[in-house]
Design a protein around this motif. Sequence first.
Motif, PDB file in Angstrom:
ATOM      1  N   ILE A  29       0.837  -1.214   0.000  1.00  9.45           N
ATOM      2  CA  ILE A  29       0.000   0.000   0.000  1.00  9.45           C
ATOM      3  C   ILE A  29       0.868   1.258   0.000  1.00  9.45           C
ATOM      4  CG2 ILE A  29      -2.084  -1.016   0.978  1.00  9.45           C
ATOM      5  CD1 ILE A  29      -1.196   0.152   3.726  1.00  9.45           C
TER       6      ILE A  29
ATOM      7  N   ALA B 173      -3.250   3.752   0.674  1.00  8.63           N
ATOM      8  CA  ALA B 173      -4.359   3.473   1.587  1.00  8.63           C
ATOM      9  C   ALA B 173      -5.335   4.647   1.470  1.00  8.63           C
ATOM     10  CB  ALA B 173      -3.830   3.302   3.008  1.00  8.63           C
TER      11      ALA B 173
ATOM     12  N   PRO C 250      -8.359   3.188  -1.535  1.00  4.68           N
ATOM     13  CA  PRO C 250      -7.188   2.317  -1.446  1.00  4.68           C
ATOM     14  C   PRO C 250      -6.880   1.634  -2.776  1.00  4.68           C
ATOM     15  CG  PRO C 250      -9.073   1.289  -0.383  1.00  4.68           C
ATOM     16  CD  PRO C 250      -9.481   2.689  -0.718  1.00  4.68           C
TER      17      PRO C 250
END
Length: 231
Positions: A150, A170, A174
């Motif tokens: 992420i 994120a 996301p």
Amino acid sequence: MFGREAILLKSTIPEKNAIIQRDGETYVIAPRTPGGIVDPATLRKIADVAEKYGAATLKMTSEQKMAIVGLKEEDIDAAWADLGMDAGIVAGPFVKAVKFCPGTTFCRKGQQDAVSLGMKLEARYRGVKLPYMMKMAVSGCPSSCSEPVIKDVGVMGTATGYTLMVGGSAGLKPRLADVVAKGLSEDEVLAAVDRIVEFFKNYGENRKRLGTIIDKIGLEEFKKEVGLWEK
């Protein structure tokens, strides 16, 4: 000007590396601690400064910095002077603090030296200004404790080298990072990240993360632009 408008206007003090808190009156500062790796003396110093200036609390941030929360504006300069430490970049369109796990330096699961690579990335890109923020992470094994999937640039250690991922984020929208290369050496990772950062400098748009740009131009075009491949 009152209330929220005033708070937003002074939400950060860039020259003091401080961010205002929810109360609209106190600030947080975060000394630079790459990878969250510190010795006992440094932790004691941070605690002493927090206590001396009446901080509300200490908090380890997601960027592995120890934040001193709840300082009065008039105490910020003195607190930094007592700390004698570099400031972590707290806000703005920069490469953020590189997040990395203990890797083979400390962890029994480590397959690659995440600390070495993380420190090199941290030193290489610290404070580099970009069109928008960029986050990086390095994990020493597929457990991915530093969450590379992420991050805009994520590096995951495996038994055969590093896997490089791009475009993760994120937040409200996301996005999982795309794998663009496998089996890389440390030097190959550094060279590839150089090209990615340069691409983002030239192609980046205000308030658009790398993943958004990749979705716009297509992953294959991005890989072509920065010379990335899967081994």
